[in-house]
Design a protein around this motif. Structure first.
Motif, PDB file in Angstrom:
ATOM      1  N   VAL A   1     -48.269  13.882  -6.336  1.00  0.00           N
ATOM      2  CA  VAL A   1     -47.045  13.393  -6.968  1.00  0.00           C
ATOM      3  C   VAL A   1     -46.093  12.881  -5.901  1.00  0.00           C
ATOM      4  CG1 VAL A   1     -47.272  14.951  -8.930  1.00  0.00           C
ATOM      5  CG2 VAL A   1     -45.914  15.655  -6.938  1.00  0.00           C
ATOM      6  N   ASN A   2     -45.215  12.006  -6.342  1.00  0.00           N
ATOM      7  CA  ASN A   2     -44.087  11.550  -5.532  1.00  0.00           C
ATOM      8  C   ASN A   2     -42.834  12.014  -6.263  1.00  0.00           C
ATOM      9  OD1 ASN A   2     -42.224  10.353  -3.898  1.00  0.00           O
ATOM     10  ND2 ASN A   2     -42.849   8.252  -4.349  1.00  0.00           N
ATOM     11  N   PHE A   3     -42.287  13.109  -5.800  1.00  0.00           N
ATOM     12  CA  PHE A   3     -41.129  13.740  -6.443  1.00  0.00           C
ATOM     13  C   PHE A   3     -39.868  13.298  -5.722  1.00  0.00           C
ATOM     14  CE2 PHE A   3     -38.419  16.370  -8.602  1.00  0.00           C
ATOM     15  CZ  PHE A   3     -37.964  17.496  -7.910  1.00  0.00           C
ATOM     16  N   GLN A   4     -39.055  12.535  -6.411  1.00  0.00           N
ATOM     17  CA  GLN A   4     -37.780  12.056  -5.880  1.00  0.00           C
ATOM     18  C   GLN A   4     -36.680  12.716  -6.708  1.00  0.00           C
ATOM     19  OE1 GLN A   4     -37.515   9.938  -3.225  1.00  0.00           O
ATOM     20  NE2 GLN A   4     -39.752   9.889  -3.036  1.00  0.00           N
ATOM     21  N   LYS A   5     -36.173  13.846  -6.204  1.00  0.00           N
ATOM     22  CA  LYS A   5     -35.261  14.646  -6.992  1.00  0.00           C
ATOM     23  C   LYS A   5     -33.955  13.927  -7.294  1.00  0.00           C
ATOM     24  CE  LYS A   5     -33.515  19.375  -7.315  1.00  0.00           C
ATOM     25  NZ  LYS A   5     -33.497  20.711  -6.668  1.00  0.00           N
ATOM     26  N   ALA A   6     -33.402  13.260  -6.322  1.00  0.00           N
ATOM     27  CA  ALA A   6     -32.128  12.581  -6.532  1.00  0.00           C
ATOM     28  C   ALA A   6     -32.266  11.477  -7.572  1.00  0.00           C
ATOM     29  CB  ALA A   6     -31.609  12.010  -5.221  1.00  0.00           C
ATOM     30  N   ALA A   7     -33.380  10.804  -7.547  1.00  0.00           N
ATOM     31  CA  ALA A   7     -33.632   9.718  -8.493  1.00  0.00           C
ATOM     32  C   ALA A   7     -34.207  10.234  -9.808  1.00  0.00           C
ATOM     33  CB  ALA A   7     -34.571   8.694  -7.885  1.00  0.00           C
ATOM     34  N   LYS A   8     -34.520  11.531  -9.882  1.00  0.00           N
ATOM     35  CA  LYS A   8     -35.148  12.147 -11.052  1.00  0.00           C
ATOM     36  C   LYS A   8     -36.408  11.390 -11.443  1.00  0.00           C
ATOM     37  CE  LYS A   8     -30.940  14.348 -12.620  1.00  0.00           C
ATOM     38  NZ  LYS A   8     -29.914  14.519 -13.676  1.00  0.00           N
ATOM     39  N   SER A   9     -37.237  11.223 -10.456  1.00  0.00           N
ATOM     40  CA  SER A   9     -38.489  10.501 -10.638  1.00  0.00           C
ATOM     41  C   SER A   9     -39.648  11.403 -10.234  1.00  0.00           C
ATOM     42  CB  SER A   9     -38.478   9.229  -9.789  1.00  0.00           C
ATOM     43  OG  SER A   9     -39.732   8.606  -9.782  1.00  0.00           O
ATOM     44  N   PHE A  10     -40.751  11.299 -10.975  1.00  0.00           N
ATOM     45  CA  PHE A  10     -41.888  12.192 -10.759  1.00  0.00           C
ATOM     46  C   PHE A  10     -43.161  11.429 -11.091  1.00  0.00           C
ATOM     47  CE2 PHE A  10     -43.963  16.089 -10.170  1.00  0.00           C
ATOM     48  CZ  PHE A  10     -44.744  16.449 -11.262  1.00  0.00           C
ATOM     49  N   SER A  11     -43.638  10.630 -10.177  1.00  0.00           N
ATOM     50  CA  SER A  11     -44.811   9.803 -10.443  1.00  0.00           C
ATOM     51  C   SER A  11     -46.086  10.510 -10.009  1.00  0.00           C
ATOM     52  CB  SER A  11     -44.677   8.447  -9.749  1.00  0.00           C
ATOM     53  OG  SER A  11     -44.570   8.631  -8.349  1.00  0.00           O
ATOM     54  N   LEU A  12     -47.160  10.163 -10.671  1.00  0.00           N
ATOM     55  CA  LEU A  12     -48.477  10.736 -10.391  1.00  0.00           C
ATOM     56  C   LEU A  12     -49.367   9.676  -9.775  1.00  0.00           C
ATOM     57  CD1 LEU A  12     -50.600  13.069 -10.779  1.00  0.00           C
ATOM     58  CD2 LEU A  12     -51.190  11.959 -12.952  1.00  0.00           C
ATOM     59  N   LYS A  13     -49.943   9.980  -8.633  1.00  0.00           N
ATOM     60  CA  LYS A  13     -50.880   9.081  -7.986  1.00  0.00           C
ATOM     61  C   LYS A  13     -52.283   9.656  -8.085  1.00  0.00           C
ATOM     62  CE  LYS A  13     -51.334   8.452  -3.408  1.00  0.00           C
ATOM     63  NZ  LYS A  13     -51.048   7.974  -2.032  1.00  0.00           N
ATOM     64  N   ILE A  14     -53.181   8.820  -8.578  1.00  0.00           N
ATOM     65  CA  ILE A  14     -54.593   9.208  -8.672  1.00  0.00           C
ATOM     66  C   ILE A  14     -55.357   8.339  -7.672  1.00  0.00           C
ATOM     67  CG2 ILE A  14     -56.584   9.512 -10.164  1.00  0.00           C
ATOM     68  CD1 ILE A  14     -54.675   9.486 -12.566  1.00  0.00           C
ATOM     69  N   SER A  15     -55.962   8.980  -6.704  1.00  0.00           N
ATOM     70  CA  SER A  15     -56.726   8.261  -5.681  1.00  0.00           C
ATOM     71  C   SER A  15     -58.207   8.276  -6.035  1.00  0.00           C
ATOM     72  CB  SER A  15     -56.518   8.910  -4.316  1.00  0.00           C
ATOM     73  OG  SER A  15     -55.157   8.974  -3.984  1.00  0.00           O
ATOM     74  N   ASP A  16     -58.921   7.241  -5.558  1.00  0.00           N
ATOM     75  CA  ASP A  16     -60.365   7.183  -5.782  1.00  0.00           C
ATOM     76  C   ASP A  16     -60.683   7.441  -7.262  1.00  0.00           C
ATOM     77  OD1 ASP A  16     -63.243   9.169  -4.744  1.00  0.00           O
ATOM     78  OD2 ASP A  16     -63.099   7.045  -5.297  1.00  0.00           O
TER      79      ASP A  16
END
Lengths: 115, 116
Positions: free
Chosen positions: B66-81
């Motif tokens: 995940v890329n957790f950006q607390k200030a931006a309230k963003s929580f993206s999920l990265k799936i590799s391969d």
């Protein structure tokens, strides 16, 4: 095996005919809840229970009832089902709190169609 | 109150490539958790990854991160391969500690297609 079971898995019924969807867990979890899943709306909480004889409304409780007479069971009751209750229903259980140990375990889902 | 927004109804990725699913949330609480759940065609809800809001380090589980950006309230999920078995509906969710239990709010989901 730790699990949450729901029955039935599929149900087709008619408007107004009372039905019950059972939910049972074997993990001795205090907390149980019911969700409905609809396209474009995600999962929404219907009712939850923090322990035996303690239940409360979630976000979409209208048309539903629950009971928690035993720790392991949390049935969902539709007294007079209507077509807008056609949905996919999930039961979930967990330990109290928000620690990693309190992960929610979901049942397999019940597909309900009300004609 | 808390809200969770997934703005991508559908995504596709080539097998073996990387894909990122977006999620934003809104809460006024400081003690909360974020999750990504996977729902394959079997409809079973499977927890993919979990992030505690007080942790700055992004959570990782094998090919999922995940890329957790607390200030931006963003929580993206990265799936590799990406693999064919990754094809599923993915739900972002947030949980508050509400009187001793988790009050969980789900997004509407992102359907991921994996192209062979």
């Amino acid at each position: 095996e730790a699990q949450v079971t729901q029955n039935p898995r599929y149900l087709i019924t008619v408007t107004g005919k009372k039905l019950t969807v059972t939910c049972s867990q074997n993990m001795n979890h205090e907390y149980m809840s019911w969700y409905r899943q609809d396209p474009g709306l995600g999962l929404r909480q219907i009712y939850y229970s923090m322990n035996v004889e303690v239940t409360d409304k979630g976000d979409v409780p209208e048309g539903y009832k629950v009971s928690r007479k035993e720790k392991r069971n949390f049935p969902l009751i539709l007294e007079s089902p209507s077509p807008n209750q056609t949905s996919l229903y999930f039961c979930a259980s967990s330990l109290p709190g928000t620690s990693p140990e309190s992960e929610q375990f979901f049942g397999p889902g019940t597909r309900l169609t009300v004609l | 109150a808390q809200t969770v927004t997934q703005s991508q109804p559908e995504m596709s990725v080539q097998e073996a490539e990387t894909v990122t699913l977006s999620c934003t949330y809104d809460t006024s609480e400081s003690d909360y958790y974020l999750f990504w759940y996977k729902q394959p065609p079997s409809r079973q809800m499977i927890l993919v990854i979990r992030q505690e809001a007080y942790k700055q380090q992004n959570a990782t589980e094998n090919r999922f991160s995940v890329n957790f950006q607390k200030a931006a309230k963003s929580f993206s999920l990265k799936i590799s391969d990406s693999q064919l078995g990754d094809a599923a509906m993915y739900f972002c969710a947030s949980a508050l500690n509400s009187g001793g239990y988790q009050k969980v709010t789900f997004g509407i989901g992102t359907k991921l297609q994996v192209i062979p």
